[in-house]
Design a protein around this motif. Structure first.
Motif, PDB file in Angstrom:
ATOM      1  N   PRO A 186      31.310  35.970   5.547  1.00  0.00           N
ATOM      2  CA  PRO A 186      30.964  36.413   4.190  1.00  0.00           C
ATOM      3  C   PRO A 186      31.804  37.587   3.699  1.00  0.00           C
ATOM      4  CG  PRO A 186      29.319  37.164   5.767  1.00  0.00           C
ATOM      5  CD  PRO A 186      30.231  36.238   6.512  1.00  0.00           C
ATOM      6  N   THR A 187      32.443  38.334   4.619  1.00  0.00           N
ATOM      7  CA  THR A 187      33.232  39.507   4.210  1.00  0.00           C
ATOM      8  C   THR A 187      34.736  39.215   4.172  1.00  0.00           C
ATOM      9  OG1 THR A 187      33.456  40.327   6.487  1.00  0.00           O
ATOM     10  CG2 THR A 187      31.511  41.036   5.236  1.00  0.00           C
ATOM     11  N   LEU A 188      35.147  37.978   4.446  1.00  0.00           N
ATOM     12  CA  LEU A 188      36.572  37.680   4.557  1.00  0.00           C
ATOM     13  C   LEU A 188      37.325  37.956   3.262  1.00  0.00           C
ATOM     14  CD1 LEU A 188      38.986  36.624   6.129  1.00  0.00           C
ATOM     15  CD2 LEU A 188      38.338  34.304   5.452  1.00  0.00           C
ATOM     16  N   LEU A 247      29.429  26.395  -2.025  1.00  0.00           N
ATOM     17  CA  LEU A 247      28.981  26.256  -0.639  1.00  0.00           C
ATOM     18  C   LEU A 247      27.621  26.894  -0.397  1.00  0.00           C
ATOM     19  CD1 LEU A 247      32.307  27.049   1.270  1.00  0.00           C
ATOM     20  CD2 LEU A 247      31.308  24.798   0.825  1.00  0.00           C
ATOM     21  N   GLY A 248      27.136  27.653  -1.377  1.00  0.00           N
ATOM     22  CA  GLY A 248      25.863  28.335  -1.201  1.00  0.00           C
ATOM     23  C   GLY A 248      25.931  29.460  -0.193  1.00  0.00           C
ATOM     24  N   GLN A 249      27.100  30.091  -0.060  1.00  0.00           N
ATOM     25  CA  GLN A 249      27.289  31.169   0.905  1.00  0.00           C
ATOM     26  C   GLN A 249      27.308  32.519   0.202  1.00  0.00           C
ATOM     27  OE1 GLN A 249      30.678  30.702   3.448  1.00  0.00           O
ATOM     28  NE2 GLN A 249      30.051  28.697   4.229  1.00  0.00           N
ATOM     29  N   PRO A 250      26.819  33.564   0.870  1.00  0.00           N
ATOM     30  CA  PRO A 250      26.896  34.907   0.273  1.00  0.00           C
ATOM     31  C   PRO A 250      28.343  35.392   0.259  1.00  0.00           C
ATOM     32  CG  PRO A 250      26.113  35.045   2.532  1.00  0.00           C
ATOM     33  CD  PRO A 250      26.164  33.570   2.193  1.00  0.00           C
ATOM     34  N   LEU A 251      28.660  36.228  -0.712  1.00  0.00           N
ATOM     35  CA  LEU A 251      30.004  36.787  -0.829  1.00  0.00           C
ATOM     36  C   LEU A 251      29.873  38.304  -0.873  1.00  0.00           C
ATOM     37  CD1 LEU A 251      33.016  36.172  -1.165  1.00  0.00           C
ATOM     38  CD2 LEU A 251      32.661  36.177  -3.647  1.00  0.00           C
TER      39      LEU A 251
END
Length: 361
Positions: A98-100, A307-311
């Motif tokens: 998530p931190t990339l 993707l429903g992923q946190p950013l």
């Protein structure tokens, strides 16, 4: 006028990338922690970095032929496609990252504003004592860069709609649109409205030498970009394995991705500074940082949403301090229109501190 010879690497590396992807896919070859895996990694990295250089070369040739502002936009989009492809591939992988995007963008700013700028000023200062550039152009770069960096890397720490260093969906969409609008205005200023702000009278705007026809360059550019995207998954596996082997933190991946994208422009910027073309060096360096923030954040935000992923975008306090210090020093460095080795050394030392805090936080 006779045509310049075509660099062999401009077609050799894309062709090698296609062959590498085809052979490894057909035989089911991938990275493994073994001697053969190390050989696989070496070949992969050599082909990948070479293909990135080839893609940037073809984009520069096409940009030179089609003129501004379309040339700058094409070159920028080519670089951003590579960066977003690598980041998205890692995000889709089994290991959550998530931190990339934050780590990559922050690494780009540190590498550009301290590493690249410092090295170029230092190299030029050692050779020519002092070098001149357009203050008006540098101010535009810094003003846009400071605003974009603050909105995307610092502001998420202080919003209240969502907990943690995150934007809400509405905030992320709004900031994404704002960054693209601001970058569009910057491109219009740079290429149409005030082109003279970014060109020194004693520097010839020679651009890239003509080689193949524009059609051939376009084909090779597409092949190179598609090849980089195809190699991204294997690259992410190798980077993860390499980081684990040396005990590197999560931010290490962001630094590697940033280096992959910035290396062609970095080499060109260093060469320009060595030939007393500091203005061109600044354009390449700061322009690449602006493009990264302006276009990578919106693209990665879209991928994360789908993707429903946190950013995670907000920087921790130590990195925020480095970012603020970098911009303060940059404002002083580009305030007078003249540089010397002291400015370059200061930026290089700040870059060394950045690397130290990554591996020894």
């Amino acid at each position: 006028m006779s045509a310049h010879p075509v660099p062999r690497s401009s077609w050799l590396f894309p062709a090698s990338a296609v062959a590498f992807v085809a052979v490894t896919a057909a035989l089911g070859i991938g990275f493994t922690p073994s001697v053969s895996g190390i050989l696989f990694s070496v070949v992969l990295l050599a082909i990948l970095f070479g293909t990135v250089f080839a893609a940037v070369h073809h984009a520069e040739v096409i940009a030179h032929k089609i003129g501004e502002p379309y040339g700058t936009l094409l070159l920028t989009l080519s670089v951003i496609i590579i960066e977003v492809a690598v980041i998205a591939t890692i995000m889709i992988g089994e290991k959550s990252a998530p931190t990339l995007a934050r780590d990559t963008v922050f690494a780009v700013v540190m590498i550009v504003c301290n590493g690249m700028v410092g090295l170029c000023i230092l190299a030029g200062g050692l050779r020519y004592s002092e070098q001149e550039f357009q203050v008006s152009g540098a101010k535009i770069y810094l003003s846009v860069l400071i605003v974009l960096s603050t909105m995307t890397l610092i502001l998420p720490n202080y919003t209240l709609t969502t907990p943690g260093p995150l934007f809400s969906a509405l905030q992320l969409a709004f900031v994404s649109v704002i960054t693209m609008i601001l970058y569009g205005l910057f491109l219009y200023t740079q290429t149409v409205l005030h082109r003279d702000y970014f060109i020194n009278d004693d520097e010839d705007d020679d651009g890239a030498p003509p080689t193949h026809s524009i059609k051939m360059n376009a084909i090779l550019l597409i092949v190179a970009l598609v090849s980089v995207v195809a190699l991204a998954k294997s690259f992410s596996v190798v980077v993860d394995a390499g980081g684990a082997a040396i005990g590197a933190p999560a931010a290490f991946t962001g630094i590697v991705v940033a280096l992959l994208v910035l290396m062609p422009e970095g080499v060109a910027a260093f060469s320009a500074a060595r030939h007393n073309k500091l203005q061109k060096s600044i354009n390449l360096s700061l322009g690449s940082a602006l493009a990264t923030i302006s276009l990578t954040i919106p693209a990665v935000a879209l991928v994360a949403t789908l993707l429903g992923q946190p950013l995670v975008l907000g920087l921790p306090p130590s990195e925020t301090t480095l970012l603020v210090m970098t911009f303060a020093i940059s404002m002083l460095t580009f305030a007078t229109g003249v540089t010397n080795i002291l400015f370059g050394m200061v930026h290089m030392l700040v870059f060394a501190v950045f690397l130290l805090t990554v591996f020894a936080p």
